[in-house]
Write an enzyme that holds these catalytic residues in place. Sequence first.
Site, short mmCIF file in Angstrom:
data_model
loop_
_atom_site.label_atom_id
_atom_site.label_comp_id
_atom_site.label_asym_id
_atom_site.label_seq_id
_atom_site.Cartn_x
_atom_site.Cartn_y
_atom_site.Cartn_z
N SER A 187 0.95 -1.15 0.07
CA SER A 187 0.18 -0.07 0.07
C SER A 187 0.88 1.19 0.10
CB SER A 187 -0.81 -0.02 1.30
OG SER A 187 -1.62 -1.18 1.58
N PHE A 188 0.26 2.34 -0.72
CA PHE A 188 1.06 3.60 -0.64
C PHE A 188 2.36 3.69 -1.12
CE2 PHE A 188 -1.68 3.02 3.30
CZ PHE A 188 -2.85 3.64 2.99
N ARG A 189 2.56 2.83 -2.22
CA ARG A 189 3.94 2.73 -2.89
C ARG A 189 4.72 2.12 -1.89
NH1 ARG A 189 1.46 6.79 -6.38
NH2 ARG A 189 0.78 5.65 -8.19
N LEU A 190 4.62 1.78 -0.73
CA LEU A 190 5.98 1.33 0.02
C LEU A 190 5.96 -0.10 -0.23
CD1 LEU A 190 4.60 3.15 3.22
CD2 LEU A 190 6.09 3.90 1.74
#
Length: 213
Positions: A187-190
């Site tokens: 998620s969230f480009r992590l």
Amino acid sequence: MTSVSPASQQAGRDAEFDAAGDPIGLFGRWFDDAKANEAELPEAMALATCGSDDMPDVRMVLLKSFDERGFVFYTNLGSQKAVELDQNNRAALCFHWKSLTRQVRIQGRAEAVSEDEADVYFATRSKQSQIGAWASKQSLPLQGRFDLEAQVAKYTAKYALKKVDRPPFWSGYRVAPLRIEFWRQRSFRLHDRRVFLRDNISQPDWKIERLYP
Ligand SMILES: Cc1cc2nc3c(=O)[nH]c(=O)nc-3n(C[C@H](O)[C@H](O)[C@H](O)COP(=O)(O)O)c2cc1C
């Protein structure tokens, strides 16, 4: 009956990913997942090469087998990719499995497979594909579609009543890996990135690193 919650399934997958010490085993598990989930061609991979002109080149090929020695694809030995690999056998592969939001990148050295290995694989192809291998002067200029069809007709007639031999100009390469990176979307480009590295192909142990996404 014990039910497994999505959260604990995710935790199990995280633990497996974190604990993986063997990139070929991890690749095998991800490839199984891709075969079960990907709508089309889970074995499709981009192959990047760079010949002596120093201009990188990339195209799709199909993974036909893999093991601890490397990742095998087949092609015409007169093709542009083969010319580039003859000049410089450093190669890179990239898989992207959209259904899984996963990517695997591989860097290594491409080596010719043995004649026997190529013969065994060639024998598994359909007769039309075997004739196609004879008919195509892959990557050379083609005047028109008719010229290709004329070649197909020629080899279809030649092999109408007999087994098709493997053309001497058609074989496989094995990309022996020196670096394998596993990427999976979070998620969230992590995202997670886990890299396995070794200095040479005969080294059995891999150094493991994580990278910022
Ligand atoms: C999904 C896909 C799979 C392909 N698989 C192969 C393959 O296994 N071997 C091959 O020689 N070309 C394959 N091709 C064609 C190559 O991408 C490329 O057009 C061809 O090999 C000529 O490349 P070159 O001129 O760089 O040598 C495939 C193309 C696609 C789109």
